[in-house]
Scaffold this motif. Sequence first.
Motif, PDB file in Angstrom:
ATOM      1  N   ARG B 216       6.911  -4.139  20.663  1.00  0.00           N
ATOM      2  CA  ARG B 216       7.988  -5.109  20.876  1.00  0.00           C
ATOM      3  C   ARG B 216       9.242  -4.439  21.424  1.00  0.00           C
ATOM      4  N   MET B 217      10.064  -5.253  22.090  1.00  0.00           N
ATOM      5  CA  MET B 217      11.357  -4.762  22.581  1.00  0.00           C
ATOM      6  C   MET B 217      12.462  -5.704  22.129  1.00  0.00           C
ATOM      7  N   VAL B 218      13.619  -5.140  21.810  1.00  0.00           N
ATOM      8  CA  VAL B 218      14.841  -5.937  21.641  1.00  0.00           C
ATOM      9  C   VAL B 218      15.869  -5.379  22.616  1.00  0.00           C
ATOM     10  N   LEU B 219      16.287  -6.215  23.563  1.00  0.00           N
ATOM     11  CA  LEU B 219      17.245  -5.775  24.580  1.00  0.00           C
ATOM     12  C   LEU B 219      18.524  -6.593  24.459  1.00  0.00           C
ATOM     13  N   ILE B 220      19.630  -5.902  24.296  1.00  0.00           N
ATOM     14  CA  ILE B 220      20.932  -6.577  24.218  1.00  0.00           C
ATOM     15  C   ILE B 220      21.728  -6.146  25.440  1.00  0.00           C
ATOM     16  N   LEU B 221      22.136  -7.111  26.250  1.00  0.00           N
ATOM     17  CA  LEU B 221      22.935  -6.736  27.417  1.00  0.00           C
ATOM     18  C   LEU B 221      23.949  -7.820  27.742  1.00  0.00           C
ATOM     19  N   LEU B 222      24.969  -7.434  28.470  1.00  0.00           N
ATOM     20  CA  LEU B 222      25.962  -8.408  28.892  1.00  0.00           C
ATOM     21  C   LEU B 222      25.324  -9.356  29.896  1.00  0.00           C
ATOM     22  N   GLY B 223      25.725 -10.621  29.833  1.00  0.00           N
ATOM     23  CA  GLY B 223      25.192 -11.605  30.766  1.00  0.00           C
ATOM     24  C   GLY B 223      26.248 -12.645  31.045  1.00  0.00           C
ATOM     25  N   ARG B 224      25.865 -13.645  31.849  1.00  0.00           N
ATOM     26  CA  ARG B 224      26.829 -14.711  32.112  1.00  0.00           C
ATOM     27  C   ARG B 224      26.225 -16.045  31.694  1.00  0.00           C
ATOM     28  N   ILE B 225      27.092 -16.984  31.331  1.00  0.00           N
ATOM     29  CA  ILE B 225      26.605 -18.240  30.759  1.00  0.00           C
ATOM     30  C   ILE B 225      25.996 -19.151  31.823  1.00  0.00           C
ATOM     31  N   GLY B 226      26.684 -19.304  32.946  1.00  0.00           N
ATOM     32  CA  GLY B 226      26.179 -20.217  33.975  1.00  0.00           C
ATOM     33  C   GLY B 226      25.657 -19.463  35.181  1.00  0.00           C
ATOM     34  N   GLN B 227      25.502 -20.178  36.286  1.00  0.00           N
ATOM     35  CA  GLN B 227      25.045 -19.524  37.506  1.00  0.00           C
ATOM     36  C   GLN B 227      26.200 -18.847  38.242  1.00  0.00           C
TER      37      GLN B 227
END
Lengths: 349, 349
Positions: B216-227
């Motif tokens: 298994r993997m758990v990946l935490i990264l910054l992202g954006r809410i919309g497009q």
Amino acid sequence: MDVEKVFHMTGGVGKTSYAQNSSLQKKASDMVKHITMETIEELYYSIAPKSLGIADLGCSSGPNSLSLIKDIVEVVEETSHKLFHPLPEFRVYLNDLPTNDFNSVFKSLPDFYRDLKKDRNEGGPAIFIAGYPGSFYGRLFPNNCLHFIYSSYSLHWLSKVPPALYDEHGKSTNKGNVYISESSPPSVSQAYWNQFQEDFSLFLKSRSVEVVTGGRMVLILLGRIGQDHVDRGNSFFWEILSRSLAISVSQGQIDREKLDSYEVHFYAPSTNEIEDEVGREGSFEVDRLEMFEIDREAKDGESYGTAVAMTVRAIQESMICNHFGDGIDLDTLFNNYGKMVDEEMAKQN
Amino acid sequence: MDVEKVFHMTGGVGKTSYAQNSSLQKKASDMVKHITMETIEELYYSIAPKSLGIADLGCSSGPNSLSLIKDIVEVVEETSHKLFHPLPEFRVYLNDLPTNDFNSVFKSLPDFYRDLKKDRNEGGPAIFIAGYPGSFYGRLFPNNCLHFIYSSYSLHWLSKVPPALYDEHGKSTNKGNVYISESSPPSVSQAYWNQFQEDFSLFLKSRSVEVVTGGRMVLILLGRIGQDHVDRGNSFFWEILSRSLAISVSQGQIDREKLDSYEVHFYAPSTNEIEDEVGREGSFEVDRLEMFEIDREAKDGESYGTAVAMTVRAIQESMICNHFGDGIDLDTLFNNYGKMVDEEMAKQN
């Protein structure tokens, strides 16, 4: 003093670094390189694993750390080619104490990988190099993961200064010396020998769980030729360190008591002692035990004594600074050291 | 610029170090800790290996590097106890770029091991912690050696600044910005997205060979809410960096051209983009995909803006120094940065 938290070869790449002052150690490894490579070849012929685990115990920092790996990869490439085997995956475990300068080893890895891939088809061997910090006098690696264990110029370092050197008041019984010398009472060499026995058997026991059946070890360490502890090989250089430190005392840089309590965590076993210990511990068999002599060459424009002084400084600086504190002038100390070595050498010729 | 040879979180434990300025990253890991621990528990229930391989990709240096390991050991202890299984051997693979300050992680290991053994019978778990330096956009570990892969606050860093940002003369098509902003042409966000796709799929492909079936993997990264790429989450903070650097230009500390060519190797994907890429690459399945918002708290007596500035400095200093050279005054740059963040925040309230 907690050796694990203090002791390290001088890091970085500066003038007094181990990286710049470890040509003697390299020369020793090179002298027995044929044994190392024959061992790897025999090992690969007999086991031919798909994934080959190799550990270097006491890898230090500087050019010596990775040059062995390159040589091993080349021998395995040749051998697997002869056997029409696909090249195994290489798992490389670099070990040293947590205080070692692993950063400088790691920074050289991208270039190391690039050089390995050069001139090789299919992107070169699959090789995974890791740092495993910790004392090799105890467990370091998972069970049964290693095929080959290598250690050069490390096993003469004990896990600690033998506690039996100190009396019930914590005073050293080896005053004025930093190692076994002419004037040391017999209890001193006994204390060092007992510490070596304890450490070396723990080393063998720990490795025996980590190595696969049929795995091999090549261990290179300083030793002594006869039974006498006082010789021109090792104790001579510690004797000079005692005398250099005594000058620092006379100049008021360090306290006499500080010098009295300073002892090195070092032991130079004889071949008999090694053979006996391996037999007594029982996990390994001695296949080959050879004694060889080595002498260092000075760099251009540098005296022999200076070269020795730089070598000793690169391996002792961390311990001396920790014990004597900032008051000690290391440049003067090792300047005196170098001069004394040159004087002693002149007397002999 | 060769990211692998330059980029690192600021090492050591000083005022501007990552170790002292990574509480935001810790908070994020803590927010999803229950997911990480549930995953470990499920994994152990389903596979129950005798030897458990765990990798932390982008471990950095400082307190965050080892706190996860302690938590995982505790969960596995509980789970194996419930199952009446003997505790497995733990193999821990700490990864970051070769420029990471592994030395400071390694120096904290003796105390870490000592704490783990405290209050535990039989000397505590058998745990072997190693550093595996290298880019996770490529192979890092031997075949089939991992059961659990963890990565926090790392996968938003691209392997390089997207080459497609520069025109045929090597000039940036995103002048005046360091990341996607309101004024960036559409080709800029396309270039960033393409680079993310290339990197993320290589990441997944590399890991798929290293992880065992059922791992298994758990990946935490910054992202954006919309497009939309321009939001208050990530691009806002890069926008402030552009404006702070523009002040350094106006003060003559750095050349306008240097600023024009500076772009960050960063991308904040949307959840859709991640899901699509995982599906397209095909080695893994998405089990759970959650978006969460996080806000940092300032330390006592420190403004919110200053706290953000210190965080950004700890992650960007290596790249900024490499690109702009010694002429740039980092204290002033991040002082301006902090003030601007505070001003923007005041406008919003």
